[in-house]
Design a protein around this motif. Sequence first.
Motif, PDB file in Angstrom:
ATOM      1  N   VAL A 177       0.774  -1.578  -0.233  1.00 57.03           N
ATOM      2  CA  VAL A 177      -0.024  -0.030  -0.217  1.00 57.03           C
ATOM      3  C   VAL A 177       1.286   0.884  -0.283  1.00 57.03           C
ATOM      4  N   GLY A 178       1.915   1.089   0.436  1.00 58.91           N
ATOM      5  CA  GLY A 178       3.164   2.588   0.751  1.00 58.91           C
ATOM      6  C   GLY A 178       3.623   3.248  -0.809  1.00 58.91           C
ATOM      7  N   GLY A 179       3.325   1.858  -1.388  1.00 59.85           N
ATOM      8  CA  GLY A 179       4.146   1.673  -2.822  1.00 59.85           C
ATOM      9  C   GLY A 179       3.043   2.241  -3.951  1.00 59.85           C
ATOM     10  N   ARG A 180       2.138   2.699  -3.139  1.00 58.11           N
ATOM     11  CA  ARG A 180       0.894   3.614  -4.137  1.00 58.11           C
ATOM     12  C   ARG A 180       1.628   4.719  -4.753  1.00 58.11           C
ATOM     13  N   ALA A 181       2.454   5.376  -3.493  1.00 60.23           N
ATOM     14  CA  ALA A 181       2.235   7.119  -3.056  1.00 60.23           C
ATOM     15  C   ALA A 181       3.547   7.620  -4.138  1.00 60.23           C
ATOM     16  N   GLY A 182       3.615   8.271  -4.628  1.00 62.87           N
ATOM     17  CA  GLY A 182       5.224   9.144  -5.165  1.00 62.87           C
ATOM     18  C   GLY A 182       5.396   7.738  -6.599  1.00 62.87           C
ATOM     19  N   ARG A 183       4.722   7.109  -7.581  1.00 65.21           N
ATOM     20  CA  ARG A 183       4.909   6.521  -8.696  1.00 65.21           C
ATOM     21  C   ARG A 183       5.110   7.245  -9.482  1.00 65.21           C
ATOM     22  N   ALA A 184       4.447   8.999 -10.173  1.00 67.42           N
ATOM     23  CA  ALA A 184       4.682   9.578 -11.717  1.00 67.42           C
ATOM     24  C   ALA A 184       6.090  10.672 -10.354  1.00 67.42           C
ATOM     25  N   GLU A 185       5.917  11.503 -11.640  1.00 68.64           N
ATOM     26  CA  GLU A 185       6.770  12.667 -11.064  1.00 68.64           C
ATOM     27  C   GLU A 185       6.618  12.915  -9.621  1.00 68.64           C
ATOM     28  N   LEU A 186       5.619  13.408  -9.475  1.00 65.79           N
ATOM     29  CA  LEU A 186       4.964  13.733  -7.506  1.00 65.79           C
ATOM     30  C   LEU A 186       5.901  12.914  -7.307  1.00 65.79           C
ATOM     31  N   PRO A 187       6.777  13.415  -5.796  1.00 69.55           N
ATOM     32  CA  PRO A 187       7.114  12.764  -4.893  1.00 69.55           C
ATOM     33  C   PRO A 187       6.186  12.299  -4.186  1.00 69.55           C
ATOM     34  N   GLY A 188       6.665  10.966  -3.028  1.00 69.20           N
ATOM     35  CA  GLY A 188       5.427  10.077  -2.483  1.00 69.20           C
ATOM     36  C   GLY A 188       5.426  10.671  -0.610  1.00 69.20           C
ATOM     37  N   GLU A 189       5.135   9.928  -0.022  1.00 73.89           N
ATOM     38  CA  GLU A 189       5.340   9.965   1.542  1.00 73.89           C
ATOM     39  C   GLU A 189       3.921   9.200   2.144  1.00 73.89           C
ATOM     40  N   VAL A 190       4.635   8.304   3.073  1.00 74.50           N
ATOM     41  CA  VAL A 190       4.021   7.365   3.745  1.00 74.50           C
ATOM     42  C   VAL A 190       3.894   7.692   5.164  1.00 74.50           C
ATOM     43  N   LEU A 191       2.598   8.028   5.715  1.00 72.68           N
ATOM     44  CA  LEU A 191       2.464   7.973   7.110  1.00 72.68           C
ATOM     45  C   LEU A 191       2.435   6.341   7.686  1.00 72.68           C
ATOM     46  N   VAL A 192       2.170   6.140   8.807  1.00 69.84           N
ATOM     47  CA  VAL A 192       1.431   5.169   9.753  1.00 69.84           C
ATOM     48  C   VAL A 192       1.773   5.268  11.375  1.00 69.84           C
ATOM     49  N   GLN A 193       0.291   5.480  11.292  1.00 69.36           N
ATOM     50  CA  GLN A 193       0.739   5.866  12.942  1.00 69.36           C
ATOM     51  C   GLN A 193       0.190   4.326  14.397  1.00 69.36           C
ATOM     52  N   THR A 194       1.136   4.464  14.629  1.00 67.90           N
ATOM     53  CA  THR A 194       1.652   2.997  15.748  1.00 67.90           C
ATOM     54  C   THR A 194       2.219   3.570  16.735  1.00 67.90           C
ATOM     55  N   GLU A 195       1.149   2.724  17.953  1.00 68.49           N
ATOM     56  CA  GLU A 195       2.354   2.709  18.790  1.00 68.49           C
ATOM     57  C   GLU A 195       3.770   1.945  19.672  1.00 68.49           C
ATOM     58  N   HIS A 196       4.153   1.689  18.219  1.00 69.47           N
ATOM     59  CA  HIS A 196       5.289   0.959  18.357  1.00 69.47           C
ATOM     60  C   HIS A 196       5.957   1.181  17.517  1.00 69.47           C
ATOM     61  N   PRO A 197       6.464   2.254  17.433  1.00 70.61           N
ATOM     62  CA  PRO A 197       7.554   2.418  16.269  1.00 70.61           C
ATOM     63  C   PRO A 197       9.240   2.042  16.552  1.00 70.61           C
ATOM     64  N   GLU A 198       9.395   1.553  17.702  1.00 73.97           N
ATOM     65  CA  GLU A 198      10.504   0.221  17.745  1.00 73.97           C
ATOM     66  C   GLU A 198      10.366  -0.864  17.744  1.00 73.97           C
ATOM     67  N   HIS A 199       9.760  -1.248  16.889  1.00 73.70           N
ATOM     68  CA  HIS A 199       9.643  -2.194  16.366  1.00 73.70           C
ATOM     69  C   HIS A 199       9.978  -2.698  15.522  1.00 73.70           C
ATOM     70  N   ALA A 200      10.740  -3.641  15.076  1.00 74.25           N
ATOM     71  CA  ALA A 200      11.495  -4.371  14.208  1.00 74.25           C
ATOM     72  C   ALA A 200      10.894  -4.272  12.147  1.00 74.25           C
ATOM     73  N   LEU A 201       9.763  -4.869  12.603  1.00 75.68           N
ATOM     74  CA  LEU A 201       9.147  -4.275  11.498  1.00 75.68           C
ATOM     75  C   LEU A 201       8.836  -3.287  10.961  1.00 75.68           C
ATOM     76  N   TYR A 202       8.892  -2.499  11.456  1.00 73.60           N
ATOM     77  CA  TYR A 202       8.660  -1.510  11.113  1.00 73.60           C
ATOM     78  C   TYR A 202       9.433  -0.421  11.221  1.00 73.60           C
ATOM     79  N   GLY A 203      11.083  -0.955  11.427  1.00 74.29           N
ATOM     80  CA  GLY A 203      12.487  -0.690  11.389  1.00 74.29           C
ATOM     81  C   GLY A 203      12.628  -1.001   9.433  1.00 74.29           C
ATOM     82  N   ALA A 204      12.310  -1.800   9.429  1.00 76.37           N
ATOM     83  CA  ALA A 204      12.193  -3.097   7.891  1.00 76.37           C
ATOM     84  C   ALA A 204      10.845  -2.018   7.233  1.00 76.37           C
TER      85      ALA A 204
END
Length: 677
Positions: A527-554
């Motif tokens: 789903v993050g890969g839907r952003a910024g697929r053309a000339e316009l730059p994209g960004e992904v924001l993930v709301q989480t209570e566990h930002p230190e989790h290894a999955l989010y790091g990867a």
Amino acid sequence: MPVIRVALDVPLYRQFDYLAEDATPGDVGRRVRAPFGRGTRIGVITAVLAADAEADIPLHKLKTAEILRDDVPPLPADWFRLAEFCSTYYQAPIGEVMLSALPVGLRRTDPPKARNIKAKTKAEALLPPPELTPGQAEAVAAVLASGLGAPDQAARFAPFLLYGITGSGKTEVYLRLVEAALATGRQALLLVPEINLTPQLEERVRRRFPGVGLVSLHSELTEAARTRHWKAAFKGEARIVLGTRLSVFTPLPDLGLIVVDEEHDASFKQQDGMRYSARDVAVFRAWERSIPIVLGSATPSLETWANATGEGIPRRYTLLTLADRANAAASLPPVRLVDTRREKLQDGLSGALLAALDARLERGEQSLVFLNRRGYAPVLACPACGWISRCQRCAANLVLHLADRRLRCHHCGFENGIPRACPSCGNQDIHPFGRGTQRLESTLQERFPSARILRVDRDSARSRKQWEALLEKIHGGEADILVGTQMLAKGHDFPRLTLVGVVGADAALFAADWRAPERLFSQLMQVGGRAGRAELPGEVLVQTEHPEHALYGALKAHDFAAFAASQLEERRSAGFPPYSYQAMLRAEAPEMADALTYLATAREAGVDCNGDGPVLLYDPVPMRMARLANLERGQLLVECTSRPALQAFLGAWRPALEAIKAPSRLRWHLEVDPLEF
């Protein structure tokens, strides 16, 4: 009168003998209309017995079947071998395998008259194909080297994993390979996991090859259309076949290439009847036909990744990598984690996400807010007495669908109206608890009243026509903010979409299912890969209570390889696939005691079959969703480090399972390589 042996779609591991007038060995593979019990069934001839051969029962007791010599040729030998493999590997009756692989129109005893309509070939051709990136060119060359591109050279079995980041142009690689197959007089089979991926890919393929017969095969087609398309493929009129999982069984006389797009997707696994994996069947079919197969994904399944990298198991596939986006102006969007422990959310949305949405609206760009939970709220609850809206038939809650004022079970389909007061204590102040896409849509509409908000989920896109209308709106710039589930997570290219916001992903981090992290990472990467697929730059924001989790790091690092390596190491330590092979015996009955008693007896029989063998049989337990549609469900897991040893055990165990006396309303099934636990 000659005797024929027939496979029928019945839950019995045997075939049936009939008399058939003028039957010859050339009729093997034809369909027959055969009397069975008090009715008539369609079957497939698997053998024509010699006049002096011994039938299962005396000749004078045999009934007569009618051979259907219509416009469908006899099913070919390679199709038989494919069906026999599935019957053996997935422990399914051969008749069930063969008949379920045919279109419904060919399984009817009184089919409607078929029209002889050839595959569509008319379409508006595209501008020349784009120039390949170096990565694409290398991938195409590697597959062509298997013999696909040489008309005077026999192809060979060559399995490839095309691992390409989102937007890297995997589809263009597929099209170049299809072009090579067509140029050498071969057919191409393209498998996609879901119907909603079919329309845009079909249009792209049709425009790329406007003079070539192309058919699609999926459940949205009418019965007559699916039968026509299947026949066109079987007769060789269709040179390109595009379809969902059942298409893997389509007989193709000149098959030269198989492509499985989004190979990781769980939709390739059939969850009832013969529980097969279309991806795995496709690999076997490519091996049996000695042709190349390409499995494509931005987030490969860990089993496929291990097969391509040799992490702990022998390397069986060739890894092809597309590390850059095909559009040189596009790059992977940065991922920002929003720590929701440190700020007060506004109706479930963080200030950072709201500000990012506001900025896109000002610039006239599109945004997507991803929440993989449809409905208005997961449950309706009473704060006074604790009552919650539970399904009467399942161990699940009724989901609140406020738009049509219904409480609906997403598992069995049961539904009710919304009560005016608590059914338990009469309290009129009952509240929705949690958020679904409908509630998120409402929240965003209140926050951004001038924005055009479009919700895309199974409720708003129940049919292909509705889905195509939604896609037309998105591409036409008629939506500013999309609210969507996993339907929007893969296979879509929206040039003006520059922001993806992810809400409610944390629950999957600590799920009991050991496959949950893999599914979550795949969803978020896709789903993050839907952003910024053309000339316009994209960004992904993930709301989480566990930002230190290894999955989010990867995820932040866009590092699938690191995530896969860590997950595979955990699986190796635990002895999970791909470092072991599993099968699941499930039983369901009105009472859980009956289901567990059957499974306990089955385990004892399994211990006897196993002896001192390597198969591990676990104790019977209730399934995670123990009750579904008024039936209690239990399961028994068997596991082995050797696939051949597990297959040998299952072959010996299944007859013992059939011999167990069980209550009349108890049903059981055996699933090989289960995905759900």
